[in-house]
Scaffold this motif. Structure first.
Motif, PDB file in Angstrom:
ATOM      1  N   ALA A 223       0.782  -1.640  -0.200  1.00 35.97           N
ATOM      2  CA  ALA A 223       0.138   0.217   0.132  1.00 35.97           C
ATOM      3  C   ALA A 223       0.742   1.132   0.265  1.00 35.97           C
ATOM      4  CB  ALA A 223      -0.565  -0.129   1.564  1.00 35.97           C
ATOM      5  N   ALA A 224       2.028   1.509   0.807  1.00 40.96           N
ATOM      6  CA  ALA A 224       2.841   2.720   0.647  1.00 40.96           C
ATOM      7  C   ALA A 224       3.407   2.257  -0.225  1.00 40.96           C
ATOM      8  CB  ALA A 224       3.622   2.346   1.987  1.00 40.96           C
ATOM      9  N   THR A 225       3.825   2.043  -1.266  1.00 33.45           N
ATOM     10  CA  THR A 225       4.517   1.659  -2.710  1.00 33.45           C
ATOM     11  C   THR A 225       3.247   2.819  -3.613  1.00 33.45           C
ATOM     12  OG1 THR A 225       5.692   0.093  -2.260  1.00 33.45           O
ATOM     13  CG2 THR A 225       5.136   0.702  -4.439  1.00 33.45           C
ATOM     14  N   MET A 226       2.245   2.189  -3.817  1.00 30.65           N
ATOM     15  CA  MET A 226       0.942   2.504  -4.101  1.00 30.65           C
ATOM     16  C   MET A 226       0.885   4.291  -3.586  1.00 30.65           C
ATOM     17  SD  MET A 226      -0.278   0.221  -6.286  1.00 30.65           S
ATOM     18  CE  MET A 226      -1.948   0.077  -6.856  1.00 30.65           C
ATOM     19  N   PHE A 227       0.930   4.036  -2.775  1.00 34.68           N
ATOM     20  CA  PHE A 227       0.739   5.739  -2.290  1.00 34.68           C
ATOM     21  C   PHE A 227       1.674   6.342  -2.542  1.00 34.68           C
ATOM     22  CE2 PHE A 227      -2.576   3.304   0.870  1.00 34.68           C
ATOM     23  CZ  PHE A 227      -3.958   5.199   0.975  1.00 34.68           C
ATOM     24  N   TYR A 228       2.762   6.352  -2.618  1.00 34.84           N
ATOM     25  CA  TYR A 228       4.124   6.752  -2.937  1.00 34.84           C
ATOM     26  C   TYR A 228       4.034   7.434  -4.338  1.00 34.84           C
ATOM     27  CZ  TYR A 228       9.240   8.231  -3.681  1.00 34.84           C
ATOM     28  OH  TYR A 228       9.937   8.760  -3.882  1.00 34.84           O
ATOM     29  N   GLU A 229       3.831   6.037  -5.273  1.00 36.13           N
ATOM     30  CA  GLU A 229       3.904   6.230  -6.698  1.00 36.13           C
ATOM     31  C   GLU A 229       2.938   6.745  -7.152  1.00 36.13           C
ATOM     32  OE1 GLU A 229       3.379   2.276  -8.175  1.00 36.13           O
ATOM     33  OE2 GLU A 229       5.585   1.862  -8.155  1.00 36.13           O
ATOM     34  N   ALA A 230       1.684   7.216  -6.396  1.00 34.81           N
ATOM     35  CA  ALA A 230       0.365   8.279  -7.028  1.00 34.81           C
ATOM     36  C   ALA A 230       1.010   9.777  -6.074  1.00 34.81           C
ATOM     37  CB  ALA A 230      -0.552   7.937  -6.053  1.00 34.81           C
ATOM     38  N   GLY A 231       1.807  10.181  -5.957  1.00 34.14           N
ATOM     39  CA  GLY A 231       2.367  11.532  -5.693  1.00 34.14           C
ATOM     40  C   GLY A 231       1.586  11.568  -3.768  1.00 34.14           C
ATOM     41  N   CYS A 232       1.051  10.852  -3.313  1.00 31.12           N
ATOM     42  CA  CYS A 232       1.379  11.453  -1.657  1.00 31.12           C
ATOM     43  C   CYS A 232       2.247  11.110  -0.898  1.00 31.12           C
ATOM     44  CB  CYS A 232       0.272   9.801  -1.479  1.00 31.12           C
ATOM     45  SG  CYS A 232      -1.226   9.685  -2.119  1.00 31.12           S
ATOM     46  N   ASP A 233       2.693  12.092  -0.078  1.00 27.57           N
ATOM     47  CA  ASP A 233       3.718  12.179   0.869  1.00 27.57           C
ATOM     48  C   ASP A 233       4.185  10.822   1.833  1.00 27.57           C
ATOM     49  OD1 ASP A 233       4.920  14.126  -0.601  1.00 27.57           O
ATOM     50  OD2 ASP A 233       4.363  15.499   0.295  1.00 27.57           O
ATOM     51  N   GLY A 249       8.429  13.071   3.793  1.00 32.81           N
ATOM     52  CA  GLY A 249       7.744  12.529   3.835  1.00 32.81           C
ATOM     53  C   GLY A 249       9.093  11.511   3.302  1.00 32.81           C
ATOM     54  N   LEU A 250       8.882  10.220   3.275  1.00 35.79           N
ATOM     55  CA  LEU A 250       9.234   9.099   3.111  1.00 35.79           C
ATOM     56  C   LEU A 250       9.490   8.364   1.875  1.00 35.79           C
ATOM     57  CD1 LEU A 250       8.474   7.391   6.684  1.00 35.79           C
ATOM     58  CD2 LEU A 250      10.622   7.574   6.293  1.00 35.79           C
ATOM     59  N   ASP A 251      10.796   8.253   1.498  1.00 35.15           N
ATOM     60  CA  ASP A 251      11.885   7.826   0.125  1.00 35.15           C
ATOM     61  C   ASP A 251      10.987   6.370   0.308  1.00 35.15           C
ATOM     62  OD1 ASP A 251      12.739   6.379  -1.715  1.00 35.15           O
ATOM     63  OD2 ASP A 251      14.376   7.859  -1.731  1.00 35.15           O
ATOM     64  N   ILE A 252      10.189   6.235   0.152  1.00 28.54           N
ATOM     65  CA  ILE A 252       9.676   4.358   0.329  1.00 28.54           C
ATOM     66  C   ILE A 252      10.298   3.056  -0.463  1.00 28.54           C
ATOM     67  CG2 ILE A 252       7.691   2.590  -0.173  1.00 28.54           C
ATOM     68  CD1 ILE A 252       6.717   5.011   2.069  1.00 28.54           C
ATOM     69  N   PRO A 253      10.634   2.801  -1.778  1.00 27.83           N
ATOM     70  CA  PRO A 253      11.311   2.325  -2.730  1.00 27.83           C
ATOM     71  C   PRO A 253      12.561   2.082  -1.668  1.00 27.83           C
ATOM     72  CG  PRO A 253      10.881   3.762  -4.333  1.00 27.83           C
ATOM     73  CD  PRO A 253      10.742   4.045  -3.427  1.00 27.83           C
ATOM     74  N   ALA A 254      13.417   2.916  -0.851  1.00 29.52           N
ATOM     75  CA  ALA A 254      14.713   3.086  -0.244  1.00 29.52           C
ATOM     76  C   ALA A 254      14.517   2.131   0.726  1.00 29.52           C
ATOM     77  CB  ALA A 254      15.054   4.794  -0.033  1.00 29.52           C
ATOM     78  N   LEU A 255      13.111   2.404   1.545  1.00 31.98           N
ATOM     79  CA  LEU A 255      12.704   2.286   3.033  1.00 31.98           C
ATOM     80  C   LEU A 255      12.662   0.458   3.212  1.00 31.98           C
ATOM     81  CD1 LEU A 255      11.853   3.081   6.065  1.00 31.98           C
ATOM     82  CD2 LEU A 255       9.397   2.991   4.678  1.00 31.98           C
ATOM     83  N   LEU A 256      12.170   0.537   1.769  1.00 35.26           N
ATOM     84  CA  LEU A 256      12.096  -1.282   1.169  1.00 35.26           C
ATOM     85  C   LEU A 256      13.505  -1.629   1.152  1.00 35.26           C
ATOM     86  CD1 LEU A 256       9.324  -1.053  -1.419  1.00 35.26           C
ATOM     87  CD2 LEU A 256       8.826  -2.197   1.158  1.00 35.26           C
TER      88      LEU A 256
END
Length: 413
Positions: A223-233, A249-256
């Protein structure tokens, strides 16, 4: 925390039945599961010791079709929890127009304490002792503590016992064994699908929306990836070992990548530590509880700052907290809609397994998005017709009406 999951589920059932003018005989029948199986699994451990594991399977209602899904393996599992989850599964299927009843089961165990051999033996023993009757009766699926590998073992054990191949007898297995593409992502992606529909209905601007996610396992991370890719912080996330926060906002790919290498989200570069409870209360527009039930209560509801709560976990909001948030104008996207991506995927997996015709990922994603959005719109419409603020009750009323119709046609009441 004093939280009675079964009692709360029963209260919602009765209230939705009253508001929807559901036949009282139907509500009486749904007040308890149709069938409960409890058994004990004896096992010799690798070190020569002997242990016994308690296990359960609940088939709540099968008026709409064979019961399915979910198999949990957790030390916290108890029979009341399984009953509640099976009821909620019945509602999810009916609200999503899926021809299936609600089932849930599991084993009281900690997979982390078991060797690979012990864990495989336990999963296989669960199927043997459950004595399942196949695709037309009750279909186990994955849940907390189970995954593609465990469901592969369970399918193989079922087929070994029966002597023939039947891929539709077990859900959430790998595509190579007759499963469906998109299974891992289904629930987390579905959370975003329903959020997007809810945002459109509420004229809620998705871009740059501040999102906090409590839980960063399979569902929360997708879900975090989807929100991030949609432009959410995505400003805050946490897992069982801690949490991280960044106002920018967190860098979700880097966090993963960080979690993959360290096993936790804590100590992520450029973030501040945050505890799980504070993730719920942080400054955000959208809150996604994606861990366990009963985390938003009357004690902390006044401190929730989000304008929208999207329930990725089952029953994360208590009845009292739900009323408090609705009174403040908070939009609640309920669990029976928000985390129903997996049940839609399981229905598609079943259709593919029965026909021996497997679909591409674009087809699967399109159908999931279409069906989840439809279910949300229908729940909003029903809530409006009954002059309710609660989309949750709208979804439950829709589900109960479909179960009621099936029970009447079958002559059960």
């Amino acid at each position: 925390m004093n939280y009675d999951f079964l009692d709360e589920s029963g209260q919602i059932l009765r209230e939705a039945g009253r508001l929807g003018k559901i036949d009282p005989n139907v509500i009486e029948f749904l007040a308890a599961p149709g069938r409960v199986v409890t058994f004990r699994i004896p096992m010799k451990m690798d070190d020569g010791s002997f242990r016994v594991f308690d296990a359960h399977r609940v088939r709540y209602n099968d008026a709409l079709g064979p019961s399915r899904d979910g198999t949990r393996i957790s030390t916290d599992l108890d029979l009341d929890e399984v009953k509640s989850l099976a009821l909620i599964m019945s509602i999810k299927h009916a609200a999503g127009r899926i021809p299936a009843g609600g089932g849930k089961g599991g084993i009281v165990a900690d997979p982390r304490e078991l060797s690979d051999r012990e864990f495989e033996s336990l999963c296989r023993a669960y199927i043997r002792n459950l004595r399942p009757r196949g695709r037309a009766y009750d279909v186990p699926g994955a849940d907390i503590g189970t995954d593609l590998q465990t469901m592969s073992w369970m399918l193989d054990e079922y087929e070994s016992v029966t002597g023939y191949h039947e891929p539709a007898a077990v859900n959430d297995k790998p595509p190579i064994l007759g499963g469906s593409l998109g299974g891992y992502e289904a629930t987390g992606s579905g959370v975003f699908d329903v959020f997007r529909e809810a945002a459109e209905q509420a004229d809620f601007d998705i871009e740059n929306a501040r999102v906090a996610i409590q839980g960063f396992g399979q569902v929360g991370s997708v879900a975090a990836t989807m929100f991030y890719e949609a432009g959410c912080d995505v400003v805050a996330v946490c897992d069982s070992r801690g949490g991280v926060y960044s106002s920018d906002g967190l860098d979700i790919p880097a966090l993963l990548a960080h979690k993959k290498s360290t096993g936790k989200v804590s100590d992520f570069a450029g973030s501040e530590p945050i505890v799980s409870e504070k993730v719920l209360e942080c400054d955000c527009d959208v809150l996604v509880p994606a861990s366990v039930q009963g985390v938003i209560t009357a004690d902390n509801a006044d401190r929730i700052q989000a304008r929208m709560v999207v329930e990725a976990a089952n029953a994360p909001t208590t009845i009292k907290a739900d009323a408090m948030l609705l009174e403040r104008g908070v939009i609640i996207v309920p669990d029976v809609l928000a985390n129903a991506g997996s049940v839609q995927l399981c229905q598609m997996e079943r259709s593919q397994g029965l026909s021996d015709n497997y679909w591409d990922i674009d087809t699967i994603n399109h159908l999931r998005q279409k069906r989840l959005a439809r279910s949300y719109r229908e729940a909003v419409t029903t809530a409006a017709e009954h002059q309710l603020k609660s989309v949750r009750l709208g979804a439950w009323i829709n589900a109960l009406k479909r179960i009621e119709e099936a029970m009447h046609l079958r002559g059960w009441c």
